[in-house]
Design a protein around this motif. Structure first.
Motif, PDB file in Angstrom:
ATOM      1  N   SER A 124       9.591  12.650   9.487  1.00 53.88           N
ATOM      2  CA  SER A 124       9.879  12.228  10.865  1.00 53.88           C
ATOM      3  C   SER A 124       8.667  12.474  11.759  1.00 53.88           C
ATOM      4  O   SER A 124       7.717  13.154  11.374  1.00 53.88           O
ATOM      5  CB  SER A 124      11.087  12.981  11.404  1.00 53.88           C
ATOM      6  N   GLY A 125       8.730  11.908  12.957  1.00 48.66           N
ATOM      7  CA  GLY A 125       7.684  12.116  13.946  1.00 48.66           C
ATOM      8  C   GLY A 125       6.509  11.167  13.828  1.00 48.66           C
ATOM      9  O   GLY A 125       5.555  11.268  14.590  1.00 48.66           O
ATOM     10  N   VAL A 126       6.567  10.270  12.855  1.00 48.68           N
ATOM     11  CA  VAL A 126       5.494   9.290  12.654  1.00 48.68           C
ATOM     12  C   VAL A 126       6.098   7.924  12.377  1.00 48.68           C
ATOM     13  O   VAL A 126       7.273   7.812  12.043  1.00 48.68           O
ATOM     14  CB  VAL A 126       4.546   9.685  11.491  1.00 48.68           C
ATOM     15  N   MET A 127       5.293   6.903  12.542  1.00 53.51           N
ATOM     16  CA  MET A 127       5.723   5.553  12.197  1.00 53.51           C
ATOM     17  C   MET A 127       4.560   4.829  11.548  1.00 53.51           C
ATOM     18  O   MET A 127       3.420   5.291  11.595  1.00 53.51           O
ATOM     19  CB  MET A 127       6.200   4.798  13.429  1.00 53.51           C
ATOM     20  N   LEU A 128       4.840   3.713  10.936  1.00 48.74           N
ATOM     21  CA  LEU A 128       3.817   2.911  10.289  1.00 48.74           C
ATOM     22  C   LEU A 128       3.465   1.739  11.183  1.00 48.74           C
ATOM     23  O   LEU A 128       4.334   1.097  11.753  1.00 48.74           O
ATOM     24  CB  LEU A 128       4.301   2.411   8.935  1.00 48.74           C
ATOM     25  N   LYS A 129       2.177   1.467  11.283  1.00 51.56           N
ATOM     26  CA  LYS A 129       1.678   0.349  12.086  1.00 51.56           C
ATOM     27  C   LYS A 129       0.864  -0.540  11.163  1.00 51.56           C
ATOM     28  O   LYS A 129      -0.096  -0.096  10.548  1.00 51.56           O
ATOM     29  CB  LYS A 129       0.820   0.901  13.227  1.00 51.56           C
ATOM     30  N   GLU A 130       1.271  -1.792  11.034  1.00 57.77           N
ATOM     31  CA  GLU A 130       0.592  -2.718  10.127  1.00 57.77           C
ATOM     32  C   GLU A 130      -0.840  -3.007  10.581  1.00 57.77           C
ATOM     33  O   GLU A 130      -1.122  -3.058  11.769  1.00 57.77           O
ATOM     34  CB  GLU A 130       1.365  -4.023  10.020  1.00 57.77           C
ATOM     35  N   GLN A 131      -1.722  -3.209   9.604  1.00 60.09           N
ATOM     36  CA  GLN A 131      -3.108  -3.595   9.857  1.00 60.09           C
ATOM     37  C   GLN A 131      -3.324  -5.005   9.316  1.00 60.09           C
ATOM     38  O   GLN A 131      -2.767  -5.360   8.283  1.00 60.09           O
ATOM     39  CB  GLN A 131      -4.075  -2.668   9.125  1.00 60.09           C
ATOM     40  N   THR A 132      -4.153  -5.759   9.972  1.00 63.06           N
ATOM     41  CA  THR A 132      -4.441  -7.105   9.480  1.00 63.06           C
ATOM     42  C   THR A 132      -5.585  -7.115   8.478  1.00 63.06           C
ATOM     43  O   THR A 132      -5.712  -8.038   7.704  1.00 63.06           O
ATOM     44  CB  THR A 132      -4.813  -8.044  10.649  1.00 63.06           C
ATOM     45  N   SER A 170      -6.259  -4.558   6.164  1.00 60.95           N
ATOM     46  CA  SER A 170      -6.076  -3.615   5.062  1.00 60.95           C
ATOM     47  C   SER A 170      -4.676  -3.773   4.481  1.00 60.95           C
ATOM     48  O   SER A 170      -3.742  -4.176   5.169  1.00 60.95           O
ATOM     49  CB  SER A 170      -6.262  -2.186   5.558  1.00 60.95           C
ATOM     50  N   ASP A 171      -4.540  -3.424   3.206  1.00 60.58           N
ATOM     51  CA  ASP A 171      -3.219  -3.487   2.585  1.00 60.58           C
ATOM     52  C   ASP A 171      -2.367  -2.264   2.926  1.00 60.58           C
ATOM     53  O   ASP A 171      -1.168  -2.270   2.720  1.00 60.58           O
ATOM     54  CB  ASP A 171      -3.350  -3.640   1.071  1.00 60.58           C
ATOM     55  N   LEU A 172      -2.986  -1.205   3.463  1.00 57.47           N
ATOM     56  CA  LEU A 172      -2.248  -0.002   3.828  1.00 57.47           C
ATOM     57  C   LEU A 172      -1.969   0.021   5.326  1.00 57.47           C
ATOM     58  O   LEU A 172      -2.860  -0.230   6.133  1.00 57.47           O
ATOM     59  CB  LEU A 172      -3.063   1.252   3.489  1.00 57.47           C
TER      60      LEU A 172
END
Length: 73
Positions: A41-49, A51-53
């Motif tokens: 918890s306390g984090v989220m994922l933010k997509e990158q254009t 990079s695959d990660l």
């Protein structure tokens, strides 16, 4: 639920692993999996254009570099 408390960086300053409040040290990829599974918890994922990660982002500060987190070692 676990939270990220420290980070490990490579020689270029890129985050390569995280330490959780339970003392586990997990790789960046493992952290992504566990965030997706709702285990961290306390984090989220933010997509990158470019990079695959996705980027792991601290929710409370919008900090994608975890600059205020201590090093693991």
């Amino acid at each position: 639920m676990e939270e990220i408390v420290a980070v490990d960086r490579d020689h270029s300053g890129n985050i390569i692993s995280f330490k959780t409040n339970t003392g586990r040290i997990i790789s960046y990829r493992k952290a992504i999996q566990e965030i997706e599974q709702g285990k961290i918890s306390g984090v989220m994922l933010k997509e990158q254009t470019f990079s695959d990660l996705p980027i792991v982002q601290n929710i409370s500060t919008d900090d994608t570099y975890f600059e205020n987190f201590p090093p693991i070692y």
